[in-house]
Write a protein that holds these residues in place. Sequence first.
Motif, PDB file in Angstrom:
ATOM      1  N   VAL A 119      45.026  38.344  42.230  1.00 14.97           N
ATOM      2  CA  VAL A 119      43.697  38.691  42.753  1.00 14.97           C
ATOM      3  C   VAL A 119      42.604  38.052  41.900  1.00 14.97           C
ATOM      4  CG1 VAL A 119      42.061  40.600  43.052  1.00 14.97           C
ATOM      5  CG2 VAL A 119      44.401  40.826  43.877  1.00 14.97           C
ATOM      6  N   VAL A 120      42.764  38.118  40.576  1.00 13.68           N
ATOM      7  CA  VAL A 120      41.775  37.506  39.673  1.00 13.68           C
ATOM      8  C   VAL A 120      41.723  35.996  39.884  1.00 13.68           C
ATOM      9  CG1 VAL A 120      41.220  37.040  37.250  1.00 13.68           C
ATOM     10  CG2 VAL A 120      41.954  39.331  37.942  1.00 13.68           C
ATOM     11  N   HIS A 175      38.535  33.853  41.356  1.00 14.76           N
ATOM     12  CA  HIS A 175      37.956  32.755  40.575  1.00 14.76           C
ATOM     13  C   HIS A 175      37.870  31.487  41.412  1.00 14.76           C
ATOM     14  CE1 HIS A 175      36.975  30.194  37.195  1.00 14.76           C
ATOM     15  NE2 HIS A 175      38.036  29.437  37.453  1.00 14.76           N
ATOM     16  N   GLU A 176      38.919  31.180  42.172  1.00 14.64           N
ATOM     17  CA  GLU A 176      38.931  29.976  43.010  1.00 14.64           C
ATOM     18  C   GLU A 176      37.893  30.048  44.113  1.00 14.64           C
ATOM     19  OE1 GLU A 176      42.946  29.594  44.358  1.00 14.64           O
ATOM     20  OE2 GLU A 176      43.633  28.605  42.514  1.00 14.64           O
ATOM     21  N   GLN A 177      37.568  31.266  44.546  1.00 19.27           N
ATOM     22  CA  GLN A 177      36.575  31.438  45.601  1.00 19.27           C
ATOM     23  C   GLN A 177      35.151  31.495  45.054  1.00 19.27           C
ATOM     24  OE1 GLN A 177      37.925  34.952  47.668  1.00 19.27           O
ATOM     25  NE2 GLN A 177      39.400  33.812  48.917  1.00 19.27           N
ATOM     26  N   GLY A 190      51.143  35.998  37.593  1.00 25.27           N
ATOM     27  CA  GLY A 190      50.476  36.068  38.896  1.00 25.27           C
ATOM     28  C   GLY A 190      49.435  34.996  39.102  1.00 25.27           C
ATOM     29  N   THR A 191      48.999  34.343  38.040  1.00 25.51           N
ATOM     30  CA  THR A 191      47.992  33.279  38.163  1.00 25.51           C
ATOM     31  C   THR A 191      48.620  31.911  38.398  1.00 25.51           C
ATOM     32  OG1 THR A 191      47.948  32.837  35.760  1.00 25.51           O
ATOM     33  CG2 THR A 191      46.465  34.536  36.600  1.00 25.51           C
ATOM     34  N   ILE A 192      49.952  31.837  38.398  1.00 19.44           N
ATOM     35  CA  ILE A 192      50.643  30.550  38.577  1.00 19.44           C
ATOM     36  C   ILE A 192      50.612  30.145  40.041  1.00 19.44           C
ATOM     37  CG2 ILE A 192      52.874  29.386  38.423  1.00 19.44           C
ATOM     38  CD1 ILE A 192      53.496  31.107  35.998  1.00 19.44           C
ATOM     39  N   ASN A 193      50.322  28.880  40.292  1.00 22.47           N
ATOM     40  CA  ASN A 193      50.257  28.358  41.660  1.00 22.47           C
ATOM     41  C   ASN A 193      51.653  27.985  42.154  1.00 22.47           C
ATOM     42  OD1 ASN A 193      47.950  28.227  43.258  1.00 22.47           O
ATOM     43  ND2 ASN A 193      46.984  26.760  41.892  1.00 22.47           N
ATOM     44  N   ALA A 194      52.412  28.955  42.584  1.00 27.29           N
ATOM     45  CA  ALA A 194      53.748  28.708  43.138  1.00 27.29           C
ATOM     46  C   ALA A 194      53.780  29.279  44.552  1.00 27.29           C
ATOM     47  CB  ALA A 194      54.811  29.364  42.270  1.00 27.29           C
TER      48      ALA A 194
END
Length: 206
Positions: free
Chosen positions: A109-110, A114-116, A34-38
Amino acid sequence: MKMLSFGRFIRGLAENKGYMLSAAALFIAAIALGTINADGLQRLLLSQIEGLQGVVQNLQQSDNVTLSFFTFIFLNNAIKSVLVILLGAFFGLIPLIFLLINGMVLGFVVMVSHEQGENITELIFKGLLPHGILELPAIVIACAYGMKFGGLVIGSLFSLGAGKRERLAARWEHGMKQMLGAAFWIVIMLFVAAAIESTITLQLMR
């Protein structure tokens, strides 16, 4: 009833540790996925989260926010967990999909938080652990028993001969008793988790 005893539930977890570990490993892998930027994956996960946000906004408008959140969280999780055990009859596929989607949503969501620039440690310890310490294991256990149900179905397809059928019948009886007892304790775990999430977690995250 003996099959609903807590001791029998714990023994069932130990007896089915292979399914439990497999379900936990898949859930952890799904969180990482879920943390992968796809783009395609993110669109799928965003659609899941947006649907939930609409429900949350409606609940916040209710006369008793705490009770509304508790009722929704408990019924949503309890019904889905019991269903995921029963739908494991379809060769264990539904529990696998359920684990993947929920794990990926959690990881997504995590990552977005983190990016925000949000404090991830605070998010985990305030927004997840208070209720998640019961809720996440309950979901994993439900999926593990759903996978076991699928294993029983698959095993039935390859059982031939009178002797094998008798052993299979015994495995089915034992397995169904375990799943019934597990469902009972999973619902209790989710009841407590929903009470914590609708009170402690809600206050901490406000």
